[in-house]
Design a protein around this motif. Sequence first.
Motif, PDB file in Angstrom:
ATOM      1  N   GLU A 181      39.251 -15.741 -53.250  1.00 32.07           N
ATOM      2  CA  GLU A 181      38.762 -14.868 -52.177  1.00 32.07           C
ATOM      3  C   GLU A 181      38.409 -15.722 -50.960  1.00 32.07           C
ATOM      4  O   GLU A 181      37.806 -16.791 -51.092  1.00 32.07           O
ATOM      5  CB  GLU A 181      37.542 -14.085 -52.650  1.00 32.07           C
ATOM      6  CG  GLU A 181      37.238 -12.864 -51.802  1.00 32.07           C
ATOM      7  CD  GLU A 181      36.252 -11.932 -52.483  1.00 32.07           C
ATOM      8  OE1 GLU A 181      36.523 -10.729 -52.581  1.00 32.07           O
ATOM      9  OE2 GLU A 181      35.196 -12.424 -52.926  1.00 32.07           O
ATOM     10  N   HIS A 197      38.016 -11.273 -48.317  1.00 30.62           N
ATOM     11  CA  HIS A 197      39.330 -10.677 -48.573  1.00 30.62           C
ATOM     12  C   HIS A 197      40.159 -11.655 -49.406  1.00 30.62           C
ATOM     13  O   HIS A 197      39.884 -12.851 -49.424  1.00 30.62           O
ATOM     14  CB  HIS A 197      40.049 -10.356 -47.254  1.00 30.62           C
ATOM     15  CG  HIS A 197      40.278 -11.558 -46.393  1.00 30.62           C
ATOM     16  ND1 HIS A 197      39.330 -12.043 -45.510  1.00 30.62           N
ATOM     17  CD2 HIS A 197      41.353 -12.411 -46.297  1.00 30.62           C
ATOM     18  CE1 HIS A 197      39.805 -13.117 -44.890  1.00 30.62           C
ATOM     19  NE2 HIS A 197      41.022 -13.364 -45.354  1.00 30.62           N
ATOM     20  N   ASN A 203      33.386 -11.044 -44.027  1.00 33.86           N
ATOM     21  CA  ASN A 203      34.777 -10.571 -44.104  1.00 33.86           C
ATOM     22  C   ASN A 203      35.509 -11.082 -45.341  1.00 33.86           C
ATOM     23  O   ASN A 203      36.567 -11.699 -45.249  1.00 33.86           O
ATOM     24  CB  ASN A 203      35.567 -10.985 -42.848  1.00 33.86           C
ATOM     25  CG  ASN A 203      34.953 -10.460 -41.565  1.00 33.86           C
ATOM     26  OD1 ASN A 203      34.318  -9.401 -41.568  1.00 33.86           O
ATOM     27  ND2 ASN A 203      35.136 -11.188 -40.482  1.00 33.86           N
ATOM     28  N   THR A 259      45.315 -14.955 -48.171  1.00 26.69           N
ATOM     29  CA  THR A 259      46.663 -14.560 -47.790  1.00 26.69           C
ATOM     30  C   THR A 259      47.618 -15.751 -47.894  1.00 26.69           C
ATOM     31  O   THR A 259      47.200 -16.911 -47.994  1.00 26.69           O
ATOM     32  CB  THR A 259      46.690 -14.024 -46.348  1.00 26.69           C
ATOM     33  OG1 THR A 259      46.371 -15.104 -45.449  1.00 26.69           O
ATOM     34  CG2 THR A 259      45.697 -12.893 -46.166  1.00 26.69           C
TER      35      THR A 259
END
Length: 240
Positions: free
Chosen positions: A36, A50, A48, A53
Amino acid sequence: MKNTIDITGSFGTLYHPKSALVFYETKGANSDVYVEHFDMDKNGSPINAHPLTEREAKVLARALVTEKDKDQAFLKSSGILPTNILNINPNKEKGAVLWYTKAQQRQLYFVDSLGIPSGKAQVPAMVWLASKSNLTVFALANDRRPTEKTPLHHAPFFNIYEKGNVCMGTVNIDIKNYASIEEFTRGWEHYFFNSYFSHSLCGNLTVKNIINLWKDLINTDKSFPKEVLKKNNKTLKNLL
């Protein structure tokens, strides 16, 4: 050396927290990992959250390669090897460099108790031997590149022991593990000449009284008088 000048602002780069990673792992024989990604606010707090990526993973990979390259860059030249370098031991932990400098004008600093004003003066050609934490210096009788047979002289400065090792006092030595040969030698010369000379650690290292010597030279255009240098019965070969 005492009464040092704060030169920490001249070295290194200030880094600010930008992001953070948290790794989660499942329990069991076939464990799985989930990463994460957090951004950091101006106070350094994570925000934030998430999943990491693909683009962020590539940025992380490039950063890790850069750190690996840094770790392998210690005492490597940033270009063509400087001609004043005499010997290099590139070991990250016990690395050392032997180099010389020609006679030149330098800014010198003295504590008030010596009665010598701080200012610019000519210094003799020198031989330097340094590791990441220790410095030894000697003087040379001329500017020619020294060989193994070149006689060494006591360095005509304060805060130096008879064997040439320098007492750096409270100076904060910060030589990075990825310092290039140029950064390494330039950094040590900066530490040495930008700290205050304060006291003698052994007998007079020059033929002439060392205090009177620098009183005569400081803030003048006089060349350094080579005849005041004292030989120390060593040659460059003793340092290799």
